[in-house]
Design a protein around this motif. Structure first.
Motif, short mmCIF file in Angstrom:
data_model
loop_
_atom_site.label_atom_id
_atom_site.label_comp_id
_atom_site.label_asym_id
_atom_site.label_seq_id
_atom_site.Cartn_x
_atom_site.Cartn_y
_atom_site.Cartn_z
N ARG A 106 11.04 -6.93 5.78
CA ARG A 106 11.04 -5.55 6.30
C ARG A 106 11.29 -5.51 7.81
NH1 ARG A 106 4.85 -3.62 5.43
NH2 ARG A 106 3.89 -4.73 7.15
N GLU B 35 5.84 -6.77 14.33
CA GLU B 35 5.22 -7.84 13.53
C GLU B 35 5.95 -9.17 13.63
OE1 GLU B 35 3.12 -4.90 10.22
OE2 GLU B 35 4.97 -5.93 9.69
N GLU C 239 -1.65 5.54 6.60
CA GLU C 239 -2.27 4.94 7.78
C GLU C 239 -1.69 5.58 9.04
OE1 GLU C 239 -3.55 0.48 8.31
OE2 GLU C 239 -1.40 0.72 8.34
N TYR D 140 0.41 -6.97 19.66
CA TYR D 140 1.09 -8.21 19.25
C TYR D 140 1.77 -8.92 20.42
CZ TYR D 140 0.02 -7.18 14.36
OH TYR D 140 -0.63 -6.95 13.16
N ARG E 249 -5.96 2.22 3.73
CA ARG E 249 -6.98 1.53 4.54
C ARG E 249 -8.09 2.48 4.97
NH1 ARG E 249 -6.45 -3.50 5.60
NH2 ARG E 249 -4.44 -4.52 5.77
N GLN F 60 -8.47 -1.86 18.66
CA GLN F 60 -9.48 -1.66 17.63
C GLN F 60 -10.30 -0.41 17.87
OE1 GLN F 60 -8.43 -4.22 15.67
NE2 GLN F 60 -9.39 -2.86 14.19
N LYS G 8 0.84 -1.21 0.00
CA LYS G 8 0.00 0.00 0.00
C LYS G 8 0.88 1.26 0.00
CE LYS G 8 -2.23 -1.75 3.59
NZ LYS G 8 -1.75 -3.13 3.55
P1 DGT Z 1 1.96 -2.18 3.15
O1 DGT Z 1 3.04 -3.13 3.48
O2 DGT Z 1 2.48 -0.88 2.63
O3 DGT Z 1 0.88 -2.75 2.29
O4 DGT Z 1 1.18 -1.76 4.47
P2 DGT Z 1 1.39 -2.20 5.94
O5 DGT Z 1 1.53 -3.67 6.01
O6 DGT Z 1 2.42 -1.35 6.58
O7 DGT Z 1 -0.01 -1.71 6.52
P3 DGT Z 1 -1.21 -2.53 7.15
O8 DGT Z 1 -2.36 -1.60 7.33
O9 DGT Z 1 -1.55 -3.70 6.32
O10 DGT Z 1 -0.67 -2.99 8.53
C1 DGT Z 1 0.14 -2.26 9.43
C2 DGT Z 1 0.14 -2.98 10.76
O11 DGT Z 1 -1.00 -2.59 11.48
C3 DGT Z 1 0.06 -4.49 10.63
O12 DGT Z 1 0.81 -5.07 11.66
C4 DGT Z 1 -1.42 -4.80 10.81
C5 DGT Z 1 -1.84 -3.70 11.70
N1 DGT Z 1 -3.20 -3.23 11.43
C6 DGT Z 1 -3.61 -2.33 10.55
N2 DGT Z 1 -4.91 -2.06 10.69
C7 DGT Z 1 -5.34 -2.83 11.71
C8 DGT Z 1 -6.57 -3.03 12.36
O13 DGT Z 1 -7.61 -2.43 12.08
N3 DGT Z 1 -6.55 -3.96 13.35
C9 DGT Z 1 -5.44 -4.69 13.66
N4 DGT Z 1 -5.53 -5.61 14.59
N5 DGT Z 1 -4.28 -4.50 13.11
C10 DGT Z 1 -4.23 -3.59 12.16
#
Ligand code: DGT
Length: 220
Positions: free
Chosen positions: A156, A161, A41, A59, A94, A70, A23
């Motif tokens: 990464r 995570e 985000e 986590y 998101r 949440q 993203k």
């Molecule tokens: P990317 O790699 O650029 O597609 O994006 P990410 O992976 O940095 O962004 P995202 O939103 O998929 O996830 C960032 C972190 O935040 C990941 O550990 C999951 C967590 N996360 C994001 N939104 C939510 C949520 O609504 N609930 C929970 N439990 N975790 C979330």
């Protein structure tokens, strides 16, 4: 830069996809256009809520912190939806929808939040939908394979995570698929554009270029 009328709404695009689906790369590609405002985000806010790293706590002990996390995600996402921008196109990483539909559903599946806690989140969500302007014009679904995003996530090496498993990403993938690809669960706030986000970084910008007119709301 072209500006929009003070009371008009920008063309609003949600960028959705699994953890690690790229993203940020997508948003960076579109950030170069002067007509676009990108809202990343609010992960920094989740890492520092009055000094508490809620993402880290989540986590560390997912059962204990799911509801707290949440609740805060829902608030910060609402703030993003309501944020005024001067640009004609607003791209959001998101949304309040994926927080509710993908992450809360996953927590319910895993019994990480009680039915009562899920009901409270849902009541807030429904109230927000009925009483605020969450209008969206397009959803971009960055579609990936769980194994690909798992490999990217490992690479990464984000501190919080380290405990995220391939199983978790597979389940989250399935919910994204059911919502945005098969369209069998929940409502869709806008039409969905599905992009192949498994492609390597070296070629993905070329792929994204093809969809610029659609995403920038420019008639061909
Ligand atoms: P990317 O790699 O650029 O597609 O994006 P990410 O992976 O940095 O962004 P995202 O939103 O998929 O996830 C960032 C972190 O935040 C990941 O550990 C999951 C967590 N996360 C994001 N939104 C939510 C949520 O609504 N609930 C929970 N439990 N975790 C979330």
């Amino acid at each position: 830069m072209s500006q929009i009328e003070p009371n008009s709404r920008p063309f609003t695009v949600l960028v959705e996809g699994n953890i690690g689906s790229g993203k940020t790369t997508f948003l960076n590609h579109f950030n170069k256009f002067e007509d676009v405002c990108v809202l990343a985000e609010p992960i920094d806010m989740w890492r520092n809520c009055k000094g508490h790293n809620l993402l880290g706590l989540l986590y560390e002990d997912i059962k204990k912190w799911s509801f707290t996390f949440q609740s805060y995600v829902q608030l910060t996402m609402l703030q993003q939806h309501l944020r005024k921008t001067a640009c004609p196109v607003k791209l959001m990483e998101r949304s309040i929808y994926s927080a509710r539909i993908c992450f809360v559903e996953k927590m319910k599946q895993d019994n990480l939040i009680s039915h009562a806690a899920a009901a409270v989140i849902d009541k807030h969500f429904q109230w927000i939908k009925e009483n605020t302007d969450l209008k969206v014009d397009l959803i971009v679904y960055l579609r990936t394979d769980p194994q690909t995003v798992y490999d990217r996530m490992i690479k990464r090496n984000r501190e919080e995570e380290k405990t995220v498993s391939l199983d978790y990403l597979q389940a989250l993938h399935q919910i994204h698929e059911d919502w945005l690809y098969h369209k069998t669960i929940f409502e869709l706030p806008a039409e969905v554009l599905v992009l192949n986000a498994n492609l390597d970084k070296s070629v993905i910008n070329e792929e994204y270029s093809k969809f610029e007119p659609l995403i920038l709301n420019k008639k061909l």
